[in-house]
Design an enzyme around this catalytic site. Sequence first.
Site, PDB file in Angstrom:
ATOM      1  N   ASP A  80     -24.664   2.775  35.691  1.00 58.62           N
ATOM      2  CA  ASP A  80     -23.378   3.205  35.173  1.00 58.62           C
ATOM      3  C   ASP A  80     -23.374   2.792  33.695  1.00 58.62           C
ATOM      4  OD1 ASP A  80     -20.885   4.184  34.766  1.00 58.62           O
ATOM      5  OD2 ASP A  80     -19.981   3.257  36.524  1.00 58.62           O
TER       6      ASP A  80
HETATM    7  C1  BGC Z   1     -17.974   5.644  34.844  1.00 56.37           C
HETATM    8  C2  BGC Z   1     -18.920   6.694  35.389  1.00 56.37           C
HETATM    9  C3  BGC Z   1     -19.176   7.735  34.334  1.00 56.37           C
HETATM   10  C4  BGC Z   1     -19.739   7.062  33.091  1.00 56.37           C
HETATM   11  C5  BGC Z   1     -20.052   8.018  31.968  1.00 56.37           C
HETATM   12  C6  BGC Z   1     -18.459   5.095  33.524  1.00 56.37           C
HETATM   13  O1  BGC Z   1     -17.508   4.250  32.941  1.00 56.37           O
HETATM   14  O2  BGC Z   1     -17.818   4.601  35.785  1.00 56.37           O
HETATM   15  O3  BGC Z   1     -18.372   7.274  36.545  1.00 56.37           O
HETATM   16  O4  BGC Z   1     -20.042   8.723  34.813  1.00 56.37           O
HETATM   17  O5  BGC Z   1     -18.800   6.120  32.638  1.00 56.37           O
HETATM   18  O6  BGC Z   1     -18.898   8.491  31.388  1.00 56.37           O
END
Ligand code: BGC
Length: 676
Positions: free
Chosen positions: A244
């Site tokens: 993530d």
């Molecule tokens: C989120 C993800 C997301 C990523 C990219 C993160 O903060 O938890 O779900 O895909 O950011 O934006």
Amino acid sequence: MNDDRSDLELSKLPFMDMNLDIESRVEDLLQRLTLQEKFTLSSGMKWWYTKPIERLGIRSFAMHDGPHGVRVDNEGKIKSTYFPSAICRSATWNLDLSEKFGIAIAQEIRDVGAHMLLAPGINIQRTPMCGRTFEYQTEDPYLNKKLAVAVVKGVQSQRIAACIKHFICNNQETNRFTVSSEVSERALQEIYYPAFKAAVQEADAWSVMSSYNKINGIYGAENKHLLTEVLRDEWGFKGFVVTDWVATRWGTTTESCVNAGLTLEMPSAIKYDPKKMLQAYEEGKFSLDTFDENVKRLLRVMFLVGLFDKENTLLKGSRNTPEHQTLAREIAEEGIVLLKNTGALLPLDLEKVRKIAVIGPTAKRKTYLGGGSSSNFPPYEVKPIRGIKNKCQDHVELVTTPSEADVTLVFVGLQHKEGGDAENWDKDSFNLPLDQIELINETVKDNPNTIVINTSGSPVSMIEWIDKVPAVLQAWYGGMEAGNAIAAIIFGDTNPSGKLPITFPKKLSDSPGHTSKRTYPGNEKVFYEEGIFVGYRHFDTKNIKPIFPFGHGLSYTNFKYENLEINKDKVSGEEVFNITIEITNSGNHVGAEVVQLYIQDVECSIERPVKELKGFKKVKLKPSEKKTIKFEIGKENLSFFDENDNCWKAEKGLFKILIGSSSRDIRLQGEIEYLG
Ligand code: BGC
């Protein structure tokens, strides 16, 4: 190595040969990469991209959020279709729509030149307070897996990678970067794993995003047990794991991530900084084989999405098309849940109603902005008031004073922002804002024909007003066509057929995660003390009546369930048995019903839920039309996870087969005996 290789020379290399099988192309490319180049490939740049390796013609692999539409930037320079939020899509219980959604959103990803969609989000809705409840699908592992498989298949049919997220137990936003979800093996196996496992095994998901949080003390990005033993060794995952975003900022080391099986660090290098990687490698903290295996997985997906293939051999992308917008509307219409409809107040008859009062803050509110990574920028959004006006023009007078009107529509709900339904924060209250509660209570005094339309991506308390109000629609966040969809339901162009994918509790303390501060929100650790008793499994077992149960949703017509037949009384081993029922539309409207099959293990050596969803079929019927619905059930549907023996087991004995219109509206019952 020759740095000046021309395109022509490159095109002659084996990995560029589209006729060669993918594994040979991967092997060929891998052995051409230098160690430094492999380090370069292991972390991202510019938020959404891997770094190109020009020497070998490796372009950037591009990925974008998210679950409800493609988001390329935060300013909305690039527009895309805004689909209803995942909880609304789940409420359709229509797998075909989920697959079509997957296809459509993948076409939009292709159209912006990208290769991977950072979705679907398939964490279980453990608590209605989780800020991302709207973005996830359901509290039930069976429904979750069916929906996940449909979306992933749809996306990947377009040669776009799906990235199932967040692996695993990212079930709250409070302390999301550091909290440790303390969860039992049984709960992982029965509740939290199934959708991930099925998306890998049945839909061959090409990517998995590890979670920010720790799982039993170990961060998702460095969790070797999860990323290697479970994902790869047990489930046969062939794709790659991506962090993530910025997850590796907290805890973790370069080698712990490499050794765990993490391929890609996003959005830029932290622990996978090439210098740190070289140092760890030279100090013998990870082996070349282990690292190569991680890199290979990214290369494999690069080939799968056609990164090296000729543009004209790839499926065409498309974006903001009328087809995608129509699909967004269909999902919104099928996902709206008619929670209550006393005296058949709905649907409203345009020929009979003279004056409608439309009030409440969400009537005029757009929903697409904010909410974190799953927000996107559509070319337009039909607000509820616009949808109502579209239907009422030249027929009905719209006013704002309930006492003057035949019927009042009160639009209430939450917003995609801090404290509401949003990423990075859990909700700050289970209630609707106080002024909205007062508005409903005042309105119904002035006009008993009050219909509440709730726009939220998660359950909210309704106890303060539900008994006074004759009709309630749960409209979720219905995407860019929400207003038209709501109007279609209110005026009966579409018969509601949505069913709740999550229990609506009377009060928060009734919810399984809310027995103490340890169970939610926790502090450094959050203890999943309810184990497998998540959602209706808890409410049923503890005999707590929710305000609206899992699977609930009314229709403007009635369905008669009859003639349950089970083709065997006794089954053994892997034998399957068939269940059939007949369902008739006994009312006056065309309508669709979700026939739900639950199983109860009557005698078991360990505690099991009162019932568990093990099948469902959505069926559309004209008035008086009858259809036979068939389910096939086998040992898998009778089993539980035994922690002592560390395996799935079905015990001998009786199992009840419960067929119903919701988890608490069981219409037919039968029984089989499992002989082991
Ligand atoms: C989120 C993800 C997301 C990523 C990219 C993160 O903060 O938890 O779900 O895909 O950011 O934006």
